[in-house]
Design a protein around this motif. Structure first.
Motif, PDB file in Angstrom:
ATOM      1  N   GLY A 170      34.615 -14.420  14.314  1.00  0.00           N
ATOM      2  CA  GLY A 170      35.489 -14.046  13.211  1.00  0.00           C
ATOM      3  C   GLY A 170      36.202 -12.724  13.421  1.00  0.00           C
ATOM      4  N   TRP A 171      35.474 -11.722  13.954  1.00  0.00           N
ATOM      5  CA  TRP A 171      36.100 -10.408  14.165  1.00  0.00           C
ATOM      6  C   TRP A 171      37.114 -10.433  15.306  1.00  0.00           C
ATOM      7  CZ3 TRP A 171      35.846  -8.233   9.946  1.00  0.00           C
ATOM      8  CH2 TRP A 171      34.674  -8.046   9.219  1.00  0.00           C
ATOM      9  N   VAL A 172      36.838 -11.178  16.365  1.00  0.00           N
ATOM     10  CA  VAL A 172      37.835 -11.326  17.430  1.00  0.00           C
ATOM     11  C   VAL A 172      39.066 -12.062  16.897  1.00  0.00           C
ATOM     12  CG1 VAL A 172      38.321 -12.383  19.670  1.00  0.00           C
ATOM     13  CG2 VAL A 172      36.139 -11.222  19.289  1.00  0.00           C
ATOM     14  N   ALA A 173      38.834 -13.056  16.033  1.00  0.00           N
ATOM     15  CA  ALA A 173      39.957 -13.766  15.409  1.00  0.00           C
ATOM     16  C   ALA A 173      40.822 -12.807  14.604  1.00  0.00           C
ATOM     17  CB  ALA A 173      39.433 -14.889  14.517  1.00  0.00           C
ATOM     18  N   LEU A 174      40.199 -11.894  13.861  1.00  0.00           N
ATOM     19  CA  LEU A 174      40.967 -10.917  13.083  1.00  0.00           C
ATOM     20  C   LEU A 174      41.808 -10.036  13.998  1.00  0.00           C
ATOM     21  CD1 LEU A 174      41.685  -9.505  10.428  1.00  0.00           C
ATOM     22  CD2 LEU A 174      39.620  -8.106  10.697  1.00  0.00           C
ATOM     23  N   ALA A 175      41.227  -9.593  15.103  1.00  0.00           N
ATOM     24  CA  ALA A 175      41.973  -8.752  16.043  1.00  0.00           C
ATOM     25  C   ALA A 175      43.203  -9.488  16.569  1.00  0.00           C
ATOM     26  CB  ALA A 175      41.061  -8.334  17.200  1.00  0.00           C
ATOM     27  N   LEU A 176      43.032 -10.740  16.948  1.00  0.00           N
ATOM     28  CA  LEU A 176      44.153 -11.507  17.494  1.00  0.00           C
ATOM     29  C   LEU A 176      45.201 -11.802  16.434  1.00  0.00           C
ATOM     30  CD1 LEU A 176      42.336 -13.983  19.895  1.00  0.00           C
ATOM     31  CD2 LEU A 176      44.090 -12.321  20.511  1.00  0.00           C
ATOM     32  N   LEU A 304      42.037 -11.061   0.037  1.00  0.00           N
ATOM     33  CA  LEU A 304      42.395  -9.817   0.721  1.00  0.00           C
ATOM     34  C   LEU A 304      43.356 -10.061   1.880  1.00  0.00           C
ATOM     35  CD1 LEU A 304      38.996  -7.886   0.811  1.00  0.00           C
ATOM     36  CD2 LEU A 304      41.072  -7.216  -0.412  1.00  0.00           C
ATOM     37  N   LEU A 305      43.110 -11.110   2.645  1.00  0.00           N
ATOM     38  CA  LEU A 305      44.005 -11.413   3.763  1.00  0.00           C
ATOM     39  C   LEU A 305      45.426 -11.673   3.267  1.00  0.00           C
ATOM     40  CD1 LEU A 305      41.869 -13.716   6.106  1.00  0.00           C
ATOM     41  CD2 LEU A 305      42.349 -11.292   6.360  1.00  0.00           C
ATOM     42  N   GLU A 306      45.563 -12.461   2.215  1.00  0.00           N
ATOM     43  CA  GLU A 306      46.899 -12.723   1.672  1.00  0.00           C
ATOM     44  C   GLU A 306      47.504 -11.458   1.071  1.00  0.00           C
ATOM     45  OE1 GLU A 306      46.940 -16.006  -1.006  1.00  0.00           O
ATOM     46  OE2 GLU A 306      46.719 -17.486   0.599  1.00  0.00           O
ATOM     47  N   ARG A 307      46.661 -10.649   0.452  1.00  0.00           N
ATOM     48  CA  ARG A 307      47.148  -9.404  -0.152  1.00  0.00           C
ATOM     49  C   ARG A 307      47.754  -8.489   0.906  1.00  0.00           C
ATOM     50  NH1 ARG A 307      49.007  -5.457  -1.554  1.00  0.00           N
ATOM     51  NH2 ARG A 307      48.511  -4.050  -3.273  1.00  0.00           N
ATOM     52  N   PHE A 308      47.166  -8.469   2.096  1.00  0.00           N
ATOM     53  CA  PHE A 308      47.659  -7.623   3.184  1.00  0.00           C
ATOM     54  C   PHE A 308      48.507  -8.399   4.187  1.00  0.00           C
ATOM     55  CE2 PHE A 308      43.975  -5.221   1.614  1.00  0.00           C
ATOM     56  CZ  PHE A 308      44.549  -3.972   1.453  1.00  0.00           C
ATOM     57  N   ARG A 309      48.941  -9.610   3.788  1.00  0.00           N
ATOM     58  CA  ARG A 309      49.872 -10.425   4.570  1.00  0.00           C
ATOM     59  C   ARG A 309      49.338 -10.699   5.987  1.00  0.00           C
ATOM     60  NH1 ARG A 309      54.914 -10.211   1.935  1.00  0.00           N
ATOM     61  NH2 ARG A 309      56.072 -10.651   3.833  1.00  0.00           N
ATOM     62  N   ILE A 310      48.062 -11.048   6.050  1.00  0.00           N
ATOM     63  CA  ILE A 310      47.414 -11.425   7.310  1.00  0.00           C
ATOM     64  C   ILE A 310      47.267 -12.941   7.307  1.00  0.00           C
ATOM     65  CG2 ILE A 310      45.349 -11.187   8.726  1.00  0.00           C
ATOM     66  CD1 ILE A 310      44.919  -8.437   7.421  1.00  0.00           C
ATOM     67  N   ASP A 311      47.783 -13.579   8.321  1.00  0.00           N
ATOM     68  CA  ASP A 311      47.894 -15.034   8.335  1.00  0.00           C
ATOM     69  C   ASP A 311      46.771 -15.671   9.157  1.00  0.00           C
ATOM     70  OD1 ASP A 311      48.762 -17.609   8.115  1.00  0.00           O
ATOM     71  OD2 ASP A 311      50.436 -17.405   9.510  1.00  0.00           O
ATOM     72  N   ASP A 312      45.789 -16.214   8.465  1.00  0.00           N
ATOM     73  CA  ASP A 312      44.701 -16.979   9.075  1.00  0.00           C
ATOM     74  C   ASP A 312      44.911 -18.432   8.660  1.00  0.00           C
ATOM     75  OD1 ASP A 312      42.365 -18.245   9.755  1.00  0.00           O
ATOM     76  OD2 ASP A 312      41.026 -16.764   8.886  1.00  0.00           O
ATOM     77  N   VAL A 319      35.505 -17.208   6.380  1.00  0.00           N
ATOM     78  CA  VAL A 319      34.308 -18.044   6.513  1.00  0.00           C
ATOM     79  C   VAL A 319      33.315 -17.431   7.485  1.00  0.00           C
ATOM     80  CG1 VAL A 319      33.471 -20.241   7.431  1.00  0.00           C
ATOM     81  CG2 VAL A 319      35.388 -20.205   5.832  1.00  0.00           C
ATOM     82  N   HIS A 320      33.768 -17.093   8.679  1.00  0.00           N
ATOM     83  CA  HIS A 320      32.837 -16.709   9.744  1.00  0.00           C
ATOM     84  C   HIS A 320      32.525 -15.206   9.748  1.00  0.00           C
ATOM     85  CE1 HIS A 320      32.937 -20.725  11.527  1.00  0.00           C
ATOM     86  NE2 HIS A 320      34.222 -20.733  11.223  1.00  0.00           N
ATOM     87  N   ALA A 321      33.534 -14.375   9.550  1.00  0.00           N
ATOM     88  CA  ALA A 321      33.270 -12.929   9.527  1.00  0.00           C
ATOM     89  C   ALA A 321      32.742 -12.501   8.159  1.00  0.00           C
ATOM     90  CB  ALA A 321      34.537 -12.153   9.886  1.00  0.00           C
ATOM     91  N   THR A 359      27.874  -2.617  14.078  1.00  0.00           N
ATOM     92  CA  THR A 359      28.006  -2.650  15.534  1.00  0.00           C
ATOM     93  C   THR A 359      28.844  -3.848  15.974  1.00  0.00           C
ATOM     94  OG1 THR A 359      25.847  -1.590  15.778  1.00  0.00           O
ATOM     95  CG2 THR A 359      26.738  -2.738  17.701  1.00  0.00           C
ATOM     96  N   CYS A 360      28.578  -4.982  15.347  1.00  0.00           N
ATOM     97  CA  CYS A 360      29.351  -6.186  15.679  1.00  0.00           C
ATOM     98  C   CYS A 360      30.825  -5.981  15.375  1.00  0.00           C
ATOM     99  CB  CYS A 360      28.805  -7.381  14.899  1.00  0.00           C
ATOM    100  SG  CYS A 360      29.679  -8.918  15.247  1.00  0.00           S
ATOM    101  N   PHE A 361      31.130  -5.382  14.226  1.00  0.00           N
ATOM    102  CA  PHE A 361      32.533  -5.145  13.862  1.00  0.00           C
ATOM    103  C   PHE A 361      33.198  -4.217  14.870  1.00  0.00           C
ATOM    104  CE2 PHE A 361      35.601  -2.299  11.810  1.00  0.00           C
ATOM    105  CZ  PHE A 361      36.570  -3.218  11.449  1.00  0.00           C
ATOM    106  N   LEU A 362      32.540  -3.093  15.175  1.00  0.00           N
ATOM    107  CA  LEU A 362      33.146  -2.129  16.095  1.00  0.00           C
ATOM    108  C   LEU A 362      33.349  -2.727  17.481  1.00  0.00           C
ATOM    109  CD1 LEU A 362      31.177   1.104  15.085  1.00  0.00           C
ATOM    110  CD2 LEU A 362      33.568   0.550  14.566  1.00  0.00           C
ATOM    111  N   TRP A 363      32.375  -3.523  17.931  1.00  0.00           N
ATOM    112  CA  TRP A 363      32.465  -4.072  19.276  1.00  0.00           C
ATOM    113  C   TRP A 363      33.408  -5.280  19.339  1.00  0.00           C
ATOM    114  CZ3 TRP A 363      32.464  -3.381  24.102  1.00  0.00           C
ATOM    115  CH2 TRP A 363      32.281  -4.416  25.007  1.00  0.00           C
ATOM    116  N   ALA A 364      33.191  -6.234  18.452  1.00  0.00           N
ATOM    117  CA  ALA A 364      33.977  -7.471  18.522  1.00  0.00           C
ATOM    118  C   ALA A 364      35.415  -7.243  18.071  1.00  0.00           C
ATOM    119  CB  ALA A 364      33.320  -8.560  17.681  1.00  0.00           C
ATOM    120  N   PHE A 365      35.600  -6.557  16.946  1.00  0.00           N
ATOM    121  CA  PHE A 365      36.964  -6.310  16.482  1.00  0.00           C
ATOM    122  C   PHE A 365      37.627  -5.194  17.285  1.00  0.00           C
ATOM    123  CE2 PHE A 365      39.879  -3.777  13.871  1.00  0.00           C
ATOM    124  CZ  PHE A 365      40.868  -4.727  13.648  1.00  0.00           C
TER     125      PHE A 365
END
Length: 689
Positions: A170-176, A304-312, A319-321, A359-365
Motif C-alpha cells: 500500500g505504501w509503495v502504491a502511494l509513492a507511485l 482523504l485521497l479524494e480531498r487531496f486529489r490523489i487518484d487510486d 484498503v491495504h495501507a 518504520t514500514c511507512f518510512l521505508w516503503a513509502f
C-alpha cells in the motif's frame, strides 16, 4: 522449522489458496478499470507475479529469511537450491513466494490506466527485490532459522502480514500514485471528482470472492502447522471480512445516498486486511470489531485521497495501507498477550506496534518514492496523454477488443464523414450484437440521408422557382404601383388648388398606400432571399459593416438627433448582405420607436464561450411584456399603423437571419424604458457547423 507430512500438505494447500489471490486481484482490478485498459491490468497481474517470484528465489528469500546480519539483512540462501534441502524449506519458500507476489500485486490496481508497462515492471523489481524483503527481514527474519530481525526482536507482532505484506504494498502504491499524478479528467478544475465507468462490476465481485477464499490460505497457512489454531484463524478471518463489508455499507450508504459497489468490495477487503495481523490471538467479538473499524479507516482514507486529489483507481491504498495500519495497532489492543508471547505489557506492545507501522511507512513509502523518483528521471513512468486517451490495451500491447473496434469505426465516421464504414461483427458476444445492430442503423441512416439529400435538392429547386416568381411578381407589382404613385403626385401638384380638402386627403392616402405596398413588397423579397446556402459565408469586419449601416441611416439619425455609441466589433464568418440587413432593421426600429427623451442607441459585442453576443440597446418606447414572445413573428405589429408605419416583417427578417447563422435572438424590454435586442453569432464557421 520441523514440519510433519500433514503440516507440509497443509502449507502447500494454503500456498495454492494464496496463489488464488492473484486471479482475485486480476478480476477485481480489471473489473473496476475501463475496458480500454482491462487487458493491460490483467497482464500486469500475471507479469508481476512471475517477476517477483523469480527475484524472490534469486535473492529476495536470502535477504528476508537468510541468516541475519545484526538483525538488518539476511546473508544466506541466495539462489536457493531445493534438491538437497529439507522439504520444509521448499514448502516454506513456496508459501513465502506467494506472499511476495501478493505484496507486489497490491500496487497494480492503484496505478492502473496511466503507468507504462515497462515502468510497472521496474517498480515490481524495486518492491520485490529491495523494499519487501528487507522490511520482511526486520519483522519476520529468523522465522525459519537463525535469529530474529531487529523489529521482531523488540516484540513486533504481525502474524500474517497486515503491515509486512499489505502495508508495504500500500505504501509503495502511494509513492507511485503521487509520482504519476491522477488520470486525465479524474479531478476537474470545478465540481466533484469524476468517477469513471467500471468495465465489469460482476467480474470485480468475483475477484473479491476469490481474494476472500485466498485469505483462508493467507492467514491459515501462517501457522505452518495443521494445528488446533487453524479453525479459530479461519473463523476470525471470515467474521472480520463480513463485519468490514456490513460496516462500510452501513456508514457509506447514508453518506453517499446509495449502496455503491465499492462500499461492499473494499469494506470486506479492509476487514480482511485488518484482522490479518492478529487473527491467531483474538476472540470472535474482537475480530468483528477489528474488521468493522478496518472498514471505517478505509472509508476515511478514501475521503482523504479524494480531498487531496490523489487518484487510486481501485482503492488499494485505503484498503491495504490504511486498514493495515489499524490491524497492526489492534494487535496491542485486543490480542491475548499470552498468545503473543512477547512478554510485553499492552502499552509497551502498543509502542512496538506503532514503531513497526512508522518504520514500514518510512521505508516503503520514503524509500519507494526516492527509488522510483530516480527511475522516473531516467525512464518516464507515465504514458503520454494520447496513449492514455486510446487506452493501454492498444498503446502498450497492441491488443484490441470488440468494443475498441466499434469505437474505432465510430471515430473514423466522425472524422471522415464516411458512413459507409462498417464495424466488424464478433458473433455470440454482447458487443458483437451491438455492432450488428449499429451496422443496420448505419445502413438505414445512409438510405435516409440519400432520400433527405434528394428532398433537399427538390426543395432548393422549388425555392429557386419561388424566388424567381417573387422577383417577377415584384417587378409586375412595382411598376403599376410606381405609376399610381407618380400619377397621384402629379395630380396633387398640378391641380392642388382646384381640389377640395376631401379630394386632397384621398390623393394623399393613395400616395401613402402605394408607398406602404412598395415597402411591403421589398420586405417580403428580403425575407424570401434569406436562403440556406452556405456559399455566401465570408469573413466580415463588423466595424466596417456598421459604418456602412450608419451611413445609410445618416439622414434618419440626423433628423431624429439620435446619439449612437458603438463599441469595438469583431470579425466573424457570416453572410455580409444578410448581416447588414439585420443591423439596418434593428437600428432603424430603434430610431423609429424613439421616446420623448433624447434618443440614444448603444451597440455592443462580447465573446461568450464559442459565440459572439451582440446587443442593440435603445431608450425608446419599449415593448409591452405581453407581446415580447411574438415580437419576431411575421406580420406581427406591436404599435398602431398610423403612428408608427411599417409592415411587421422587419423583426421576422432579423430572426430568420440569426437562425440562418445558427444563432439565437431575443428581446428584453419595458414600456417607456427602452428595448435591448440581443442576438448571437458563432465566432467561426467551423463552430457553427
Amino acid at each position: 522449522m520441523n514440519m510433519t507430512s500433514l503440516d507440509l500438505v497443509w502449507v502447500v494447500l494454503c500456498a495454492g489458496l494464496v496463489f488464488l489471490m492473484q486471479p482475485g486481484f486480476m478480476c477485481l482490478e480489471s473489473g473496476l478499470t475501463r475496458s480500454k485498459n482491462s487487458i493491460n491490468v490483467a497482464v500486469k497481474n500475471i507479469a508481476d507475479f512471475a517477476v517477483s517470484v523469480t527475484l524472490f528465489w534469486a535473492f529476495g528469500y536470502a535477504l528476508m529469511f537468510g541468516l541475519t546480519q545484526s538483525g538488518v539483512i539476511g546473508t544466506s540462501h541466495f539462489f536457493v537450491s531445493f534438491r538437497e534441502s529439507a522439504p520444509s524449506l521448499t514448502v516454506f519458500f513456496l508459501f513465502q513466494a506467494m506472499f511476495c507476489g501478493t505484496a507486489t500485486t497490491v500496487v497494480s490496481g492503484a496505478v492502473a490506466e496511466r503507468m507504462k508497462f515497462s515502468g510497472y515492471l521496474l517498480g515490481t523489481i524495486v518492491l520485490s527485490a529491495i523494499i519487501y524483503p528487507l522490511f520482511g527481514h526486520w519483522a519476520w527474519g529468523g522465522m525459519f532459522e537463525g535469529e530474529w530481525g531487529w523489529l521482531r526482536g523488540w516484540g513486533f507482532v504481525d502474524f500474517a502480514g497486515s503491515t509486512v505484506v499489505h502495508g508495504v504494498g500500500g505504501w509503495v502504491a502511494l509513492a507511485l500514485v503521487l509520482l504519476l499524478g491522477p488520470r486525465l479528467g479524474r479531478f476537474p478544475d470545478e465540481g466533484p471528482p469524476r468517477k469513471f465507468t467500471s468495465q465489469n462490476v460482476p467480474y470485480a465481485v468475483l475477484g473479491v470472492l476469490l481474494l476472500w477464499m485466498g485469505w483462508f490460505g493467507f492467514n491459515g497457512g501462517s501457522t505452518f502447522e495443521a494445528n488446533e489454531k487453524v479453525p479459530l484463524i479461519l473463523v476470525n478471518t471470515t467474521l472480520a471480512g463480513s463485519a468490514g463489508l456490513l460496516t462500510a455499507l452501513a456508514v457509506g450508504w447514508p453518506l453517499r445516498g446509495r449502496p455503491e459497489v465499492d462500499l461492499l468490495l473494499n469494506g470486506s477487503l479492509g476487514g480482511l486486511v485488518a484482522i490479518t495481523a492478529s487473527c491467531h490471538a483474538v476472540d470472535a467479538p474482537s475480530a468483528l470489531f477489528i474488521g468493522a473499524i478496518g472498514a471505517v479507516v478505509m472509508l476515511a482514507c478514501t475521503w482523504l485521497l479524494e480531498r487531496f486529489r490523489i487518484d487510486d483507481v481501485v482503492g488499494a491504498i485505503p484498503v491495504h495501507a490504511g486498514a493495515g495500519v489499524w490491524g497492526t495497532i489492534a494487535v496491542a489492543l485486543f490480542a491475548d498477550v499470552d498468545v503473543l508471547g512477547t512478554n510485553l505489557s499492552r502499552p509497551a506492545q502498543l509502542g512496538v506496534q506503532l514503531l513497526g507501522v512508522a518504520t514500514c511507512f518510512l521505508w516503503a513509502f520514503g524509500g519507494g518514492f526516492v527509488l522510483m523518483w530516480l527511475v522516473n528521471r531516467l525512464i518516464p513512468l507515465r504514458v503520454t496523454p494520447e496513449q492514455e486517451h486510446i487506452g493501454l490495451n492498444v498503446a502498450e500491447h497492441g491488443a484490441t477488443t470488440d468494443t475498441f473496434d466499434l469505437l474505432g469505426v465510430m471515430d473514423s465516421q466522425v472524422n471522415t464523414g464516411d458512413f459507409s464504414l462498417r464495424v466488424p461483427v464478433e458473433p455470440f458476444t454482447e458487443v458483437g450484437q451491438i455492432a450488428a445492430l449499429y451496422n443496420r442503423v448505419m445502413e438505414r441512416l445512409q438510405r435516409t440521408a440519400f432520400e433527405l439529400r434528394r428532398n433537399v435538392s427538390n426543395l432548393e429547386r422549388s425555392n429557386q422557382d419561388l424566388q424567381h416568381f417573387a422577383y417577377a411578381a415584384s417587378h409586375d407589382l412595382q411598376e403599376p404601383l410606381r405609376a399610381v404613385a407618380g400619377y397621384c403626385q402629379l395630380l396633387q401638384l398640378s391641380v392642388k388648388d382646384e381640389l377640395n380638402a376631401e379630394a386632397q386627403e384621398f390623393v394623399h392616402n393613395a400616395i401613402e398606400g402605394t408607398k406602404r405596398m412598395q415597402t411591403l413588397i421589398r420586405d417580403l423579397l428580403a425575407y424570401s432571399r434569406i436562403s440556406t446556402s452556405e456559399d455566401s459565408f465570408n469573413s466580415v469586419d463588423c466595424n466596417q459593416l456598421l459604418r456602412d449601416v450608419l451611413s445609410n441611416l445618416d439622414a434618419s439619425i440626423n433628423d431624429a438627433q439620435v446619439v449612437v455609441n458603438c463599441m469595438e466589433m469583431p470579425t466573424i464568418s457570416a453572410d455580409v448582405r444578410q448581416l447588414r440587413q439585420l443591423f439596418l432593421n434593428l437600428i432603424g426600429n430603434a430610431i423609429k420607436y424613439r421616446g420623448d427623451r433624447p434618443p440614444e442607441i448603444h451597440i455592443t459585442a462580447e465573446r461568450k464561450q464559442r459565440e459572439w453576443l451582440f446587443a442593440v440597446i435603445d431608450n425608446g418606447i419599449g415593448v409591452d411584456q405581453r407581446y415580447q414572445e411574438r415580437v419576431f413573428a411575421i406580420f406581427q405589429r406591436l404599435h398602431t399603423q398610423d403612428e408608427y408605419p411599417g409592415t411587421g416583417i422587419g423583426l421576422a427578417i432579423c430572426k430568420r437571419v440569426v437562425e440562418r447563422h445558427a444563432g439565437r435572438i431575443w428581446v428584453e424590454s419595458e414600456m417607456g424604458q427602452g428595448s435591448s435586442f440581443y442576438f448571437t453569432i458563432p465566432d467561426s464557421r467551423d463552430e457553427r457547423l
